[in-house]
Design a protein around this motif. Structure first.
Motif, mmCIF file in Angstrom:
data_model
loop_
_atom_site.group_PDB
_atom_site.id
_atom_site.type_symbol
_atom_site.label_atom_id
_atom_site.label_comp_id
_atom_site.label_asym_id
_atom_site.label_seq_id
_atom_site.Cartn_x
_atom_site.Cartn_y
_atom_site.Cartn_z
ATOM 1 N N ALA A 1 0.913 -1.207 -0.083
ATOM 2 C CA ALA A 1 -0.059 0.148 0.006
ATOM 3 C C ALA A 1 0.976 1.006 0.080
ATOM 4 C CB ALA A 1 -0.890 0.049 1.185
ATOM 5 N N GLU A 2 2.249 1.069 -0.545
ATOM 6 C CA GLU A 2 3.000 2.425 -0.763
ATOM 7 C C GLU A 2 3.565 2.538 -2.139
ATOM 8 O OE1 GLU A 2 3.889 -0.369 1.346
ATOM 9 O OE2 GLU A 2 2.942 0.240 2.972
ATOM 10 N N GLU B 1 1.080 -4.792 12.334
ATOM 11 C CA GLU B 1 0.074 -3.791 11.832
ATOM 12 C C GLU B 1 0.292 -3.267 10.531
ATOM 13 O OE1 GLU B 1 -3.133 -3.794 12.826
ATOM 14 O OE2 GLU B 1 -2.926 -4.581 14.901
ATOM 15 N N ARG B 2 -0.447 -3.527 9.533
ATOM 16 C CA ARG B 2 0.055 -2.701 8.210
ATOM 17 C C ARG B 2 -1.442 -2.585 7.256
ATOM 18 N NH1 ARG B 2 3.466 -7.107 4.707
ATOM 19 N NH2 ARG B 2 1.911 -8.770 4.425
ATOM 20 N N LEU B 3 -1.030 -1.581 6.617
ATOM 21 C CA LEU B 3 -2.401 -1.330 5.438
ATOM 22 C C LEU B 3 -1.937 -2.372 4.469
ATOM 23 C CD1 LEU B 3 -2.677 2.494 5.516
ATOM 24 C CD2 LEU B 3 -4.402 0.682 6.269
ATOM 25 N N GLN B 4 -3.166 -2.915 3.752
ATOM 26 C CA GLN B 4 -2.772 -3.901 2.713
ATOM 27 C C GLN B 4 -3.881 -3.645 1.503
ATOM 28 O OE1 GLN B 4 -1.701 -8.237 3.976
ATOM 29 N NE2 GLN B 4 -3.487 -7.679 5.101
ATOM 30 N N LEU B 5 -3.320 -3.492 0.464
ATOM 31 C CA LEU B 5 -3.904 -3.338 -0.894
ATOM 32 C C LEU B 5 -4.110 -4.650 -1.667
ATOM 33 C CD1 LEU B 5 -5.698 -1.288 -2.545
ATOM 34 C CD2 LEU B 5 -3.220 -0.354 -3.377
ATOM 35 N N PHE B 6 -5.012 -4.814 -2.160
ATOM 36 C CA PHE B 6 -5.425 -5.992 -3.209
ATOM 37 C C PHE B 6 -5.715 -5.127 -4.383
ATOM 38 C CE2 PHE B 6 -7.364 -10.559 -4.099
ATOM 39 C CZ PHE B 6 -6.569 -10.615 -5.101
#
Length: 264
Positions: A143-144, A174-179
């Protein structure tokens, strides 16, 4: 006390889809996405609208309502084969035409054939595009992204359901994830695998921990997250962006309003 950025309403994962070319099979794809509550971005070539096999200009606004319309070049040309003047025309005219049809700003792009260069990226940026998607799949949930060289997770034919399982699995940190899934709707018709998208949407849809968003919504939210400013003791957070941003601190969810200084 540290804090962790979240997606809207405290969600930890986001799903976004991106489909190119605007062929008539977009109609069936949109119906499936709407049924399960997913959102996608549709990258259109304004010069092919109304041609046989493509959607009509008159249906653009209604068909893609709730989703995002973005650019793909007027005629789907190789950007690296064009002079700077030709490239500017191909991009600017596509944007102008699509904005007329949607009555809203169109600032997203996907590179035709996935082809681009540093010079192309410079022109894209100079024309005010906020992001441009490539076809270089990462296989991960980063997500970066570099938004003008935005790499998706995978094409929809590449272990789509396995990726979904990994996205929803618990992680140690903990981390933001983007599919981020990309493709062309005509591929489902050609390959006879509409059932793949039906199954994927039915399984990934309606998860409380997942944010379903268009490409531009993801881009703007992650940009707002990146813009957050905190004091050196990390006890105060300032949101200089124009939209709400959600963070968690000590297990408590906070919505940081535009321009707000939040003391944790």
């Amino acid at each position: 006390m540290s804090w962790q950025a979240c997606y809207p309403m405290g969600r930890k994962a986001a799903v976004t889809l991106s489909y190119d070319d605007g062929q008539v099979y977009d109609r069936r794809l949109v119906e499936i996405l709407n049924r399960y509550g997913l959102k996608a971005t549709f990258h259109l070539n304004s010069g092919t609208l109304d041609r046989e096999g493509f959607i009509t200009s008159k249906e653009v606004a209604a068909l893609y309502a709730g989703h995002e319309v973005a650019c793909h070049g007027v005629q789907h040309l190789y950007f690296t084969h064009l002079s700077r003047e030709q490239l500017v025309s191909e991009l600017w005219e596509d944007r102008r035409r699509l904005e007329e049809l949607t009555n809203s700003p169109v600032t997203g792009l996907s590179y035709p054939f996935g082809v681009y260069s540093d010079d192309v990226v410079a022109v894209v940026k100079s024309l005010g595009f906020e992001y441009a998607r490539t076809v270089e799949s990462t296989g991960g949930f980063q997500a970066e992204p570099d938004f003008l060289r935005w790499k998706p997770t995978c094409h929809h034919k590449n272990e789509l359901l396995n990726h979904e399982k990994h996205l929803l699995a618990p992680f140690e940190y903990e981390r933001l994830q983007l599919f981020y899934i990309w493709g062309h709707s005509y591929e489902f018709e050609r390959d006879g695998n509409w059932s793949l998208m039906e199954e994927f949407c039915s399984q990934i849809g309606s998860h409380d921990e997942v944010w379903y968003a268009t490409n531009i919504e993801v881009k703007r939210y992650l940009s707002a997250v990146r813009s957050l400013v905190s004091t050196t003791d990390v006890l105060t957070v300032y949101n200089p962006s124009g939209q709400n941003v959600w963070i968690k601190s000590g297990g408590v969810l906070h919505k940081v309003l535009p321009g707000e200084i939040l003391h944790l």
